[in-house]
Every structure is written in C-alpha cells, then in structure tokens.
Scaffold this active site. Structure first.
Site, PDB file in Angstrom:
ATOM      1  CB  CYS A 119      -0.915  -0.017   1.217  1.00 62.94           C
ATOM      2  SG  CYS A 119      -1.900   1.469   1.357  1.00 62.94           S
ATOM      3  CB  CYS A 143      -0.520   2.465   4.040  1.00 60.14           C
ATOM      4  SG  CYS A 143      -2.040   1.837   3.343  1.00 60.14           S
ATOM      5  CG  ASP A 144       3.191   1.155   4.449  1.00 59.30           C
ATOM      6  OD1 ASP A 144       2.779   1.676   5.504  1.00 59.30           O
ATOM      7  OD2 ASP A 144       2.925  -0.012   4.118  1.00 59.30           O
TER       8      ASP A 144
END
Ligand code: NAP
Length: 309
Positions: A128, A131-132
């Site tokens: 992701c 997300c990261d």
C-alpha cells in the site's frame, strides 16, 4: 437484510436497501470502506470531474447509506451458516439472523510468497503506497507488477522516492494505456522487464532484493530500500467456503443476476468480479444485488401471505 462488506458494492447495496425500507445492517469490517481507503486520487468515478480522494469518496458512500437508515457497524463477519432459515451471520460477539444477505466482501492485495517478504513487512515491504510511501523519502523504491495497480503505485511513489523501478515478469504491461504512458513518461520511473523478485534481503530492514532475469536465468542482488507488491488481488471468501459455490480462483459464482447458489444470498462487487474490478462496477453490482434481494423478500412475503389465506 445483512450486507457483509462496506466498499462501493456493500454501501451502494445499503443505500438501495435502506431507501426500500429494508433497514439493512452493514457489517463493515474493522476497517470500513474497502480498497478505496488505500488509494489516492480516483479520477474515473463519474460525477467527480476533478477527481476525489478514495477515502473521501467512501465517507460519502457511508453517509448516504446512513442517511436513509442503514446501520453500519465496524465489525468483521467471522462465520456464516447459510444452511438454516433465517440465514445466520456471526461476528466475534454477536449472532445475526436475516432473511437475505448480500455478500460484498471484496478482494485483498496478493503477496509474492517469497523468503523475507513476511519478515520485512512494514520494514520496507508493503502492498500500500498510500499507507507506507511517505516512509521512503529520497529512497530507491521497487514496485512489482505490470497492471494498473503497479502503475498507480509507481506514480504515487514518485512523490517520495528519488527513484522508482518497476519490475515486471514479462516484456509488456497489462495496464491501461493511459496509466502505462504516464508511468513510462515519468522521469523518476524506470522499468526492468522479464524480472522476478526471489527474495527480500535484510534483517531488521529491507536492504535489497535477490532478483532473476527470466530470459537468461541470471540472478543478482538489486540494491533498493523498499518493495511495493502490486500484483493483483485475491477474493475475500474464506468464511464462505463450503457455504457458497466458488470458482477455481475462489470468487463467488452467481447466476441469474446476483443470485448465489443459496436462496436469499446475493453477491456484489470484486468478490464476484474477475474481470472489471472498478469502483463504479462494484457500485452497480451493489445496486443490482439490493434490487434482487428486495424482489426475493417480496416474493417470500407473498408466499407467506398466500399460505395464511
Ligand atoms: P492485474 O491487472 O491482474 O495485474 C497484475 C499484474 O501483476 C500483472 O501484470 C501480472 O503479470 C503481475 N503478477 C501477477 N502475479 C505475479 C507474481 N506472482 N509475480 C510477479 N508478477 C505478478 O491487477 P491490478 O493491477 O491490481 O488491477 C486489477 C483491476 O483493477 C484491473 O481491472 C485494473 O484496471 C483495475 N485498476 C484500475 C486502476 C485505475 O484505473 N486507476 C487502478 C488499479 C487497478 P502478467 O501481466 O504477466 O499477468
């Protein structure tokens, strides 16, 4: 009615069911909203000419469902019993019964299943970018895959990384032309063709990758700081095994619209879609499933009323 899942399919089913006064209960999952919660700009959902952020779109879906009386609970369905009537859906601390269930549990990102991948998950390895990605400012990032997801992840990661290398196992991309063109034109993105990742290296953090060129079978270590795996998705059907008919790739099969092999259980969205997998097609599926379920309930009431006369 119970709706299991809260992506575009589940929440559209909830909007339609709630407006038909069916008081749906949506078991939304611990993290509601489905895959769009993990994306950035959605540019192809009709009605948003400037685009909209995935999470913002899902907040709107949810608000619309709740406005008409859908109850949305952020809990996972943990098991089902579709052999009884009413149908049973369990969560960790409750057992719900319903005359009709719409399954809209979607799909989850696939992993490569190579050594080091699980150990270094969250320590350089991710599925992701939204997300990261921000953890890898000025780093060299590898994206694996050749579809739209891989192109989207690669493009997004250029905001952070100093360089993004897309590794693809074939010599041509599967993604749509517009996404492929954008990625190939980007100055920070380069491509390594016919290449597979065989191992993620590093103890506490990813230090590099052991990769293989599938054309000449040569293996070498590739220096990189992060690996984003973007190789497609697996349908979330674990709790339906033995309860609903699944195809060989574990997608729920349907016939006659959205009907499954169990009376009263309908299906919508990516969990039933090997082909399109778009937010708008999932939403359309949710609408169809809710309308099919409504007709089913009407027929059921008619039959019950008839038997009383
Ligand atoms: P996909 O289209 O199935 O592509 C998966 C890619 O990963 C393929 O290139 C495949 O290689 C590769 N792959 C699969 N297993 C692999 C493995 N074990 N090792 C190495 N590579 C592997 O999946 P997706 O990209 O997630 O897209 C799914 C659907 O969502 C598509 O319909 C797509 O258009 C849509 N989508 C749209 C957008 C957008 O419009 N913004 C964004 C994301 C996704 P091969 O090509 O060799 O099979």
């Amino acid at each position: 009615m119970i709706v299991i899942g809260s992506g575009p399919a589940g929440l559209t089913a909830a909007v339609y069911a709630a407006r038909a006064n069916l008081a749906p209960l949506v078991l939304a999952g611990g993290l509601y909203g489905g895959q769009l919660m993990l994306t950035t700009d959605v540019e192809n959902y009709p009605g948003f000419p400037e685009g909209i952020m995935g999470p913002d779109l899902m907040v709107r879906f949810r608000e619309q469902a709740e406005r008409f009386g859908a109850r949305v609970e952020n809990v996972d369905a943990t098991s089902v019993d579709f052999t009884t009537s009413p149908l049973v859906v369990r969560t960790d601390d409750a057992e719900h019964r319903a005359k009709t269930v719409i399954v809209a549990t979607g799909a989850s990102a696939r992993w490569l299943d190579i050594p080091g991948e699980t150990r270094l998950r969250g320590r350089g390895v991710s599925t992701c970018a939204t997300c990261d990605g921000a953890f890898f400012r000025d780093k060299h990032i590898v994206v694996v895959g050749g579809g739209d997801s891989a192109m989207e992840e690669a493009l997004f990661l250029t905001r952070f990384g100093r360089r993004v290398t897309v590794m693809h196992r074939r010599g041509s991309l599967r993604s749509s032309k517009i996404m492929a063109d954008r990625a190939q034109a980007h100055e920070k993105i380069d491509f390594m063709w016919h290449t597979v990742v065989e191992e993620v290296l590093g103890d506490t953090h990813m230090k590099g990758l052991r990769v293989r060129n599938v054309m000449d079978d040569s293996t070498f270590v590739f220096d990189a700081d992060a690996l984003f795996v973007a190789i497609g998705h697996t349908p979330n059907t674990g709790i339906f095994k033995g309860q609903l008919d699944l195809d060989e790739a574990a997608y729920i099969t349907s016939s006659d619209g959205t009907a499954t092999n169990v009376d009263g259980v309908f299906v919508a969205g990516d969990v039933n879609d090997v082909r399109y997998k778009q937010a708008v097609t999932a939403a359309a599926g949710g609408c169809r499933a809710a309308m099919d379920a409504e007709k089913y309930l009407e027929a059921l009431e008619f039959a019950v009323a008839g038997s009383r006369q």
